[in-house]
Design an enzyme around this catalytic site. Structure first.
Site, PDB file in Angstrom:
ATOM      1  N   ASP A  38       0.830  -1.205   0.000  1.00  0.00           N
ATOM      2  CA  ASP A  38       0.000   0.000   0.000  1.00  0.00           C
ATOM      3  C   ASP A  38       0.870   1.262   0.000  1.00  0.00           C
ATOM      4  O   ASP A  38       1.724   1.439   0.856  1.00  0.00           O
ATOM      5  CB  ASP A  38      -0.880  -0.039   1.260  1.00  0.00           C
ATOM      6  CG  ASP A  38      -2.125   0.819   1.161  1.00  0.00           C
ATOM      7  OD1 ASP A  38      -2.025   1.929   0.616  1.00  0.00           O
ATOM      8  OD2 ASP A  38      -3.183   0.383   1.638  1.00  0.00           O
ATOM      9  N   THR A  77      -6.988   3.474  -1.741  1.00  0.00           N
ATOM     10  CA  THR A  77      -6.734   2.072  -1.421  1.00  0.00           C
ATOM     11  C   THR A  77      -7.744   1.130  -2.053  1.00  0.00           C
ATOM     12  O   THR A  77      -7.373   0.141  -2.690  1.00  0.00           O
ATOM     13  CB  THR A  77      -6.735   1.877   0.106  1.00  0.00           C
ATOM     14  OG1 THR A  77      -5.672   2.649   0.659  1.00  0.00           O
ATOM     15  CG2 THR A  77      -6.542   0.414   0.478  1.00  0.00           C
ATOM     16  N   LYS A 159      -5.538  -4.250   5.961  1.00  0.00           N
ATOM     17  CA  LYS A 159      -6.802  -3.508   5.956  1.00  0.00           C
ATOM     18  C   LYS A 159      -7.897  -4.427   5.428  1.00  0.00           C
ATOM     19  O   LYS A 159      -7.647  -5.223   4.502  1.00  0.00           O
ATOM     20  CB  LYS A 159      -6.719  -2.270   5.061  1.00  0.00           C
ATOM     21  CG  LYS A 159      -5.680  -1.244   5.462  1.00  0.00           C
ATOM     22  CD  LYS A 159      -5.649  -0.088   4.467  1.00  0.00           C
ATOM     23  CE  LYS A 159      -4.581   0.940   4.815  1.00  0.00           C
ATOM     24  NZ  LYS A 159      -4.520   2.029   3.807  1.00  0.00           N
ATOM     25  N   ASP A 160      -9.109  -4.264   5.929  1.00  0.00           N
ATOM     26  CA  ASP A 160     -10.192  -5.129   5.464  1.00  0.00           C
ATOM     27  C   ASP A 160     -10.503  -4.908   3.987  1.00  0.00           C
ATOM     28  O   ASP A 160     -10.719  -5.861   3.233  1.00  0.00           O
ATOM     29  CB  ASP A 160     -11.447  -4.970   6.330  1.00  0.00           C
ATOM     30  CG  ASP A 160     -11.962  -3.526   6.446  1.00  0.00           C
ATOM     31  OD1 ASP A 160     -11.558  -2.664   5.650  1.00  0.00           O
ATOM     32  OD2 ASP A 160     -12.783  -3.284   7.356  1.00  0.00           O
ATOM     33  N   ARG A 161     -10.517  -3.656   3.537  1.00  0.00           N
ATOM     34  CA  ARG A 161     -10.865  -3.386   2.146  1.00  0.00           C
ATOM     35  C   ARG A 161      -9.859  -3.982   1.173  1.00  0.00           C
ATOM     36  O   ARG A 161     -10.215  -4.380   0.066  1.00  0.00           O
ATOM     37  CB  ARG A 161     -11.049  -1.894   1.901  1.00  0.00           C
ATOM     38  CG  ARG A 161      -9.878  -0.987   2.246  1.00  0.00           C
ATOM     39  CD  ARG A 161     -10.286   0.476   2.065  1.00  0.00           C
ATOM     40  NE  ARG A 161      -9.263   1.436   2.438  1.00  0.00           N
ATOM     41  CZ  ARG A 161      -9.151   1.984   3.648  1.00  0.00           C
ATOM     42  NH1 ARG A 161      -9.981   1.618   4.615  1.00  0.00           N
ATOM     43  NH2 ARG A 161      -8.206   2.879   3.906  1.00  0.00           N
ATOM     44  N   ASP A 287       1.747   2.593   3.718  1.00  0.00           N
ATOM     45  CA  ASP A 287       0.710   3.614   3.638  1.00  0.00           C
ATOM     46  C   ASP A 287       0.565   4.356   4.962  1.00  0.00           C
ATOM     47  O   ASP A 287       0.497   5.589   4.990  1.00  0.00           O
ATOM     48  CB  ASP A 287      -0.617   2.972   3.254  1.00  0.00           C
ATOM     49  CG  ASP A 287      -1.710   3.991   3.003  1.00  0.00           C
ATOM     50  OD1 ASP A 287      -1.592   4.764   2.034  1.00  0.00           O
ATOM     51  OD2 ASP A 287      -2.691   4.026   3.780  1.00  0.00           O
ATOM     52  N   HIS A 291       1.360   8.318   5.367  1.00  0.00           N
ATOM     53  CA  HIS A 291       0.383   9.276   5.877  1.00  0.00           C
ATOM     54  C   HIS A 291       0.884   9.963   7.153  1.00  0.00           C
ATOM     55  O   HIS A 291       0.708  11.167   7.332  1.00  0.00           O
ATOM     56  CB  HIS A 291      -0.936   8.580   6.188  1.00  0.00           C
ATOM     57  CG  HIS A 291      -1.769   8.276   4.992  1.00  0.00           C
ATOM     58  ND1 HIS A 291      -2.185   9.240   4.109  1.00  0.00           N
ATOM     59  CD2 HIS A 291      -2.278   7.100   4.528  1.00  0.00           C
ATOM     60  CE1 HIS A 291      -2.905   8.685   3.144  1.00  0.00           C
ATOM     61  NE2 HIS A 291      -2.972   7.386   3.377  1.00  0.00           N
ATOM     62  N   HIS A 333      -1.609   2.424  -5.111  1.00  0.00           N
ATOM     63  CA  HIS A 333      -1.445   3.833  -5.497  1.00  0.00           C
ATOM     64  C   HIS A 333      -0.076   4.283  -5.033  1.00  0.00           C
ATOM     65  O   HIS A 333       0.623   3.559  -4.314  1.00  0.00           O
ATOM     66  CB  HIS A 333      -2.528   4.723  -4.869  1.00  0.00           C
ATOM     67  CG  HIS A 333      -2.648   4.571  -3.373  1.00  0.00           C
ATOM     68  ND1 HIS A 333      -1.715   5.063  -2.486  1.00  0.00           N
ATOM     69  CD2 HIS A 333      -3.584   3.965  -2.609  1.00  0.00           C
ATOM     70  CE1 HIS A 333      -2.060   4.768  -1.249  1.00  0.00           C
ATOM     71  NE2 HIS A 333      -3.196   4.093  -1.287  1.00  0.00           N
TER      72      HIS A 333
END
Length: 537
Positions: A38, A77, A159-161, A287, A291, A333
């Site tokens: 990520d 994401t 991450k769940d997504r 990620d 951030h 990304h």
């Protein structure tokens, strides 16, 4: 030197010994390992490539497309992960953002999370029921199971997504990090191995973490940068015992994720059932570090060094199993650095988005001029649910006028303008702004206005702890990601031509003889057998 959590995998299952791989790998691998890192931009890949010595070096020395693209505008994401194993742009997958506004949703909360099923009573965009409901197309695992129901599909993610979008609609196992442990929304769970890994992770979390010792090549990154009331750029991931937030925003999360993936690989004996299996892994720490600290400080340097080492441990585990496996690694990304550091490095126009361009601010001004009360715009420039249907056109027209006049805006389009534009068919580096928006446009989910900020404008107006830098723009620092293929016996090949993440599915499908009709996807097979090309026939 740094201590990595991937050693937890050795505690989760008994290591398997096997003879070394033959020089020439069989045509059909027993296991596909698809890895997403990520926010692993091409910028990061190129910056640290000379220093790779572990798993990233192995992949960089495979068939490496450094000019890869998440070609669409929605560089977030969920949309990015939806392209990797479906072969389709978000316009086809339906995953246009991490969340979108649905004014017709039959609940008070009109925001919809990309990986929820809002049909479940009580589900909200923040307290949701995890589900692949919104993914409109099959993922690779779904197609593999259709062709061979005995194929095993496993997804593990930070991450769940990410797990949802890479695992598809019907994986055998789906695990993701949530509330300081790995959980699954599926009924069937391999309790012993999961409990063991989660136990090791809990023990690690319960202990304080000493500062990591940087490798020599990180020395030049050790420079403090002031962002609001915070200082970033010199962190070494020391944390107090039990500090779950610091654990998540550090290399430890990727170590734990790979430990879980390795343990499931061993317990399920993936690749040993006489057919091809799929292990999809999404690593989220890059990620969170990007951030929280930006992309060019000591924190990111330590994160990439750790990732390189942890992947080496993971691949060593796979090597010892004797399974013939093929790997692809890419990202959902890229990402931009904190504008404060960017300005120090000579990017004079780096800035934070003005609050006056936000949907709330623009909506307030539209309401004032048109005499509308309540919310006028919501989500990402959607007309709010309370606006009378007959006034939507007025709101959209005035909104476009106001947004286009803002000095930080490069372009703004209405949904109708994007819908009328054909899907792009040229190479991604040639795409116009309108092309990028069209590739991630869904008429039921995308905003009524689609806004492109100018280059080097970050969408975080007010930084706060954990959020100082971001992604999500149409620009190449957010779109460009490496696409790396590796398999034992395949010669190194640095490819200069562009590729897209939607090309990954047809390429992997070609390796395992999986039929994917071209009309059902957007990507095209990449020749990853130099001088041969047989994988794409």
């Amino acid at each position: 030197m740094m201590k990595f959590l991937f050693a937890a995998a050795a505690l989760a299952a008994t290591a398997l010994s096997a003879p070394a791989f033959a020089q020439e790998a069989p045509k059909k691998p027993q296991l596909i390992v698809a890895i997403s890192v990520d926010q692993f931009s091409t910028v990061l890949f190129n910056r640290y490539r000379p220093h790779f010595t572990g798993g990233l070096k192995r992949l960089a020395d495979g068939v490496a497309f450094a000019n890869g693209y998440q070609a669409h505008a929605a560089t977030e994401t969920c949309p990015g992960h939806s392209t990797i194993l479906t072969g389709s742009h978000p316009a086809r997958t339906g995953i246009v953002a991490n969340a979108w506004y649905d004014r017709k949703a039959p609940r008070e909360d009109k925001d919809v999370y990309c990986a929820e099923d809002e049909r479940v009573p009580g589900s909200t965009s923040r307290a949701y029921t995890v589900s692949p409901y919104h993914l409109k197309v099959p993922a690779m695992g779904d197609r593999m199971k259709r062709a061979d129901p005995a194929a095993r599909i496993v997804a593990v993610a930070g991450k769940d997504r990410s797990a949802i979008m890479m695992g598809g609609h019907g994986p055998d196992q789906r695990w993701y990090w949530k509330s300081n442990t790995f959980v699954s929304d599926l009924v069937t769970t391999p309790a012993p191995v999961v409990a063991q890994v989660n136990g090791v992770v809990a023990q690690a979390l319960a202990q304080p973490r000493a500062p990591l010792t940087p490798p020599a090549f990180c020395a030049g990154k050790d420079k403090p940068v002031t962002v609001g009331t915070m200082t970033v750029g010199t962190g070494r991931f020391a944390r107090e015992a039990g500090d779950a937030s610091a654990f998540t925003r550090s290399p430890e999360l990727d170590g734990a994720t790979l430990a879980m993936a390795g343990a499931l690989f061993q317990q399920m004996q993936l690749g040993k059932g006489g057919h091809t299996d799929l292990l999809a892994v999404s690593l989220a720490a890059t990620d969170y570090v990007g951030h929280g600290f930006g992309t060019d400080g000591m924190e990111m340097c330590l994160q990439i060094a750790s990732l390189d080492a942890d992947l080496a441990g993971f691949f060593s585990l796979l090597d010892k199993s004797g399974v013939d496996y093929a790997v692809v690694l890419t990202a959902d990304h890229g990402g931009a650095d904190a504008p404060e550091r960017a300005r120090e490095q000579g990017i004079a126009d780096a800035a934070r988005m003005a609050q006056s361009i936000s949907p709330d601010a623009i909506g307030t001004e539209i309401g004032r001029r048109l005499g509308l009360s309540g919310d006028v715009l919501a989500g990402e420039y959607h007309v709010a649910a309370g606006v009378p249907e007959g006034r939507h056109a007025e709101v959209i027209a005035l909104g476009k006028q106001l947004i286009a006049a803002h000095p930080q805006v490069e372009a703004v389009y209405t949904a109708a303008e994007v819908a009328a534009h054909p899907l792009p068919t040229t190479r991604p580096e040639q795409w116009t702004t309108l092309d990028k928006f069209r590739a991630s446009f869904d008429p039921e989910r995308s905003g009524d206005l689609l806004v492109a900020l100018k280059r080097n404008i970050t969408t975080i107006a007010n930084p706060r702890p954990g959020i100082v830098a971001t992604h999500g723009t149409i620009h190449d620092y957010d779109r460009m990601v490496p696409i790396l293929f590796w398999r034992s016996g395949v010669a190194p090949d640095n490819r200069q031509e562009s590729a897209m993440t939607v090309d990954i599915l047809p390429t992997l499908a070609s390796l395992i003889g999986l039929n994917v009709p071209q009309g059902e996807i957007d990507g095209k097979c990449l020749d990853i057998v130099p001088g041969d090309g047989t994988n794409c026939q």
